[in-house]
Design an enzyme around this catalytic site. Structure first.
Site, mmCIF file in Angstrom:
data_model
loop_
_atom_site.group_PDB
_atom_site.id
_atom_site.type_symbol
_atom_site.label_atom_id
_atom_site.label_comp_id
_atom_site.label_asym_id
_atom_site.label_seq_id
_atom_site.Cartn_x
_atom_site.Cartn_y
_atom_site.Cartn_z
ATOM 1 C CD GLU A 53 46.698 44.352 40.052
ATOM 2 O OE1 GLU A 53 46.107 44.585 41.125
ATOM 3 O OE2 GLU A 53 47.110 45.263 39.276
ATOM 4 C CG PHE A 115 33.703 48.878 45.181
ATOM 5 C CD1 PHE A 115 34.076 50.023 44.491
ATOM 6 C CD2 PHE A 115 34.637 48.290 46.036
ATOM 7 C CE1 PHE A 115 35.339 50.571 44.644
ATOM 8 C CE2 PHE A 115 35.898 48.832 46.200
ATOM 9 C CZ PHE A 115 36.253 49.985 45.505
ATOM 10 C CD GLN A 116 38.258 47.154 44.010
ATOM 11 O OE1 GLN A 116 38.364 46.225 44.816
ATOM 12 N NE2 GLN A 116 39.228 48.018 43.792
ATOM 13 C CE LYS A 165 35.462 39.331 52.357
ATOM 14 N NZ LYS A 165 35.356 40.760 52.764
ATOM 15 C CG MET A 473 60.054 46.895 14.788
ATOM 16 S SD MET A 473 61.507 46.421 13.807
ATOM 17 C CE MET A 473 62.162 45.084 14.808
#
Length: 560
Positions: A53, A115-116, A165, A473
């Site tokens: 993602e 959940f999630q 949802k 760097m």
């Protein structure tokens, strides 16, 4: 309002993206997104399945910077949403228009640690221009319309829309909102006439003016106006990192980049100016160095569309809030340049001789040479993306940009792993252009999995890894300021990048000799596939000039 029809939230989502002329969606599905994915299945919208993602968000960002359009991301709830945070923060810091859609657990479960589940609106509130949690399907079309409007107007930036949802499955009458009216959000595009008049007067009277241009010039599509303005007042132009390309670097008035790793003559020029005209730039710390010492003899005009940016970092004599393009047009009309700047320009030429931008040849491949050859061979229509670190600064110094939207780089946040997925997004938006990611071996490995995205969708970007076997760097700072204590900056084992590329189905090359550099680049450009070129460079090479942190920008460490 028109187009009345009963639709699910998922179908409304699809229709709204079409109305906003969305060309591509970058993301990864999940359980709460299944209704949306099913609606997309029956549409002609292009969904690009990424491998992470964060990569999806950087792709949308690169797409937006290359095209000037709004990038779109679609991810699932919980970890899918939280994985976008770095990409959102990157877009926020650099004022990039991106709309991120995140699925969410059903409304009745929000707040129950389902959940999630993650409070993504709370998490991203400090790094979005605005965000929404949609709890009613009747609000979805309006919210999406507003999200695109907010992202793309004023000082552009990311907007997040989180919808559960059950909102995706609920039905309502779809009514397309033709107009947007948001109380408290009215971006100001017109500069104040009185302030513009004052600015024109002070510009006309200036003997040692300098224009300091940033990414806002590119966002405003004001590059041609900037050239006309600079020509009229005979003022040299220096830019920020993200402003590179807004003023052609082969122009006689071009000074290149200013700041910590800017060119020496630009740093000396701005510190000796009697007038600084800042256009679409923030005067950030990497540019000003020690604020108390910055341009002590200069009056400052600051033009920016974001009122909160004007005067935030440095004192400003004439603030002008508005769109750079319109304000530059007014200044061109109103400025009657009376003072001769020829002596000023001659003085700058002396600084160019005294502080040249150079590097030493050696037995090993020099990264600056690789960049010079890419610039020479790829041409000015190529889009150059970078990662962050030494590779980024070498590109800023040695690639000569002549057109806007040809450099795509993470400026404000400095996000390693940005360049490669951003290059993919840029190529999706500009399929007819050559797109390079100039990378470090450390940065490239942070999103190397997106090679699969390139190959899955035939997105043929070119990758040039400047492989010095370390976090360059970090190693450079340890060498210069920490007694060469190279702790946790040297890679004991890197993969064979050419073989990794081949494992994904791309073309891999490993280049160890200077004489093979041009031919490798030429070969890569002829191949209609993703090509990963692993240039094994001098691991001791540093980026110079360099301004130590907390000092004036004229206190540069230069190549001995």
């Amino acid at each position: 309002m028109t187009d009345k029809k009963i639709m699910t939230g998922a179908e409304i989502f699809v229709q709204m993206l079409k109305k906003e002329n969305t060309e591509a969606i970058f993301g990864i599905p999940g359980g709460v997104l299944l209704p949306v994915m099913d609606a997309l299945y029956n549409s002609d919208l292009r969904f690009i399945l990424t491998r992470h993602e964060q990569g999806a968000t950087h792709m949308a960002d690169g797409y937006a910077r290359a095209t000037g359009k709004t990038g779109v991301v679609l991810v699932t709830s919980g970890p899918g949403a939280t994985n976008t945070v770095t990409g959102i923060a990157t877009a926020y810091m650099d004022s990039v228009p991106v709309v991120v859609f995140t699925g969410q657990v059903t409304s009745n479960l929000i707040g129950n640690d389902a959940f999630q589940e993650a409070d993504i609106t709370g998490i991203t509130r400090p790094i979005t221009k605005h965000n929404y949690l949609v709890k009613d399907v009747t609000e979805l079309a309006r919210v999406i319309k507003e999200a695109f409007y907010i992202a793309s107007t004023g000082r552009q930036g990311p907007v997040l829309v989180d919808f559960p949802k059950d909102v995706a499955t609920a039905k309502t009458e779809f009514q397309y909102p033709e107009n947007v009216s948001i109380r408290g959000y009215k971006p100001n595009y017109e500069g104040h006439p009185g302030q513009i008049k004052k600015a024109a007067k002070i510009i006309s009277d200036s003997c040692r003016p300098i224009i300091y241009a940033g990414g806002g010039v590119i966002s405003s599509d004001a590059s041609e106006d900037l050239v006309e303005f600079a020509n009229k007042i005979k003022a040299p132009v220096t830019t920020t990192l993200l402003g590179l390309g807004c003023f052609p670097q082969d122009h006689p008035l071009s000074l290149g980049m200013i700041g910590m790793h800017g060119v020496g003559w630009a740093n000396h020029a701005i510190m000796s100016a009697d007038l600084i005209i800042g256009v679409g730039a923030r005067f950030d710390d990497r540019v000003t160095g020690k604020v108390e010492t910055f341009a002590p003899g200069a009056k400052i005009i600051h033009i920016d569309i974001d009122p909160s940016s004007v005067g935030k970092s440095i004192r400003v004599d004439i603030p002008i809030v508005g769109d750079a393009k319109g304000i530059l047009k007014e200044l061109i009309l109103q400025t009657d340049k009376t003072k001769d700047t020829s002596r000023w320009l001659e003085e700058i030429k002396k600084w160019k001789i005294q502080h040249p931008l150079r590097y030493k040849e050696g037995l090993k491949i020099k990264p600056e040479y690789v960049i010079e050859q890419i610039c020479k061979i790829a041409g000015q229509n190529a889009i150059i993306c970078t990662e962050v670190g030494q590779n980024q600064m070498w590109v800023a110094q040695f690639y000569k940009f002549k057109k806007p939207r040809t450099l795509i780089s993470s400026g404000g946040l400095g996000t390693m792993g940005y360049g490669f997925p951003a290059a993919i997004g840029a190529k999706v938006g500009c399929p007819d252009k050559t797109v390079f990611d100039i990378a470090g071996d450390g940065s490239f490995q942070m999103n190397i999995q997106e090679l699969a995205t390139c190959l899955s969708y035939n997105i043929p970007v070119k990758v040039a890894i400047l492989n010095n076997g370390c976090l360059g760097m970090v190693r450079q700072w340890q060498e210069l300021f920490y007694n060469k204590h190279y702790y946790a900056s040297i890679f004991n084992k890197n993969p064979d990048f050419a073989k990794v590329a081949e494992a994904y189905g791309a073309v891999g090359m490993r280049i160890t000799k200077k004489e093979d550099v041009p031919s490798a680049i030429e070969k890569a450009l002829k191949i209609d596939n993703t090509v990963v070129m692993d240039f094994v460079i001098d691991e001791t090479e540093n980026v110079f000039p360099m301004v130590p942190s907390g000092t004036a920008i004229t206190e540069m460490i230069e190549l001995a």
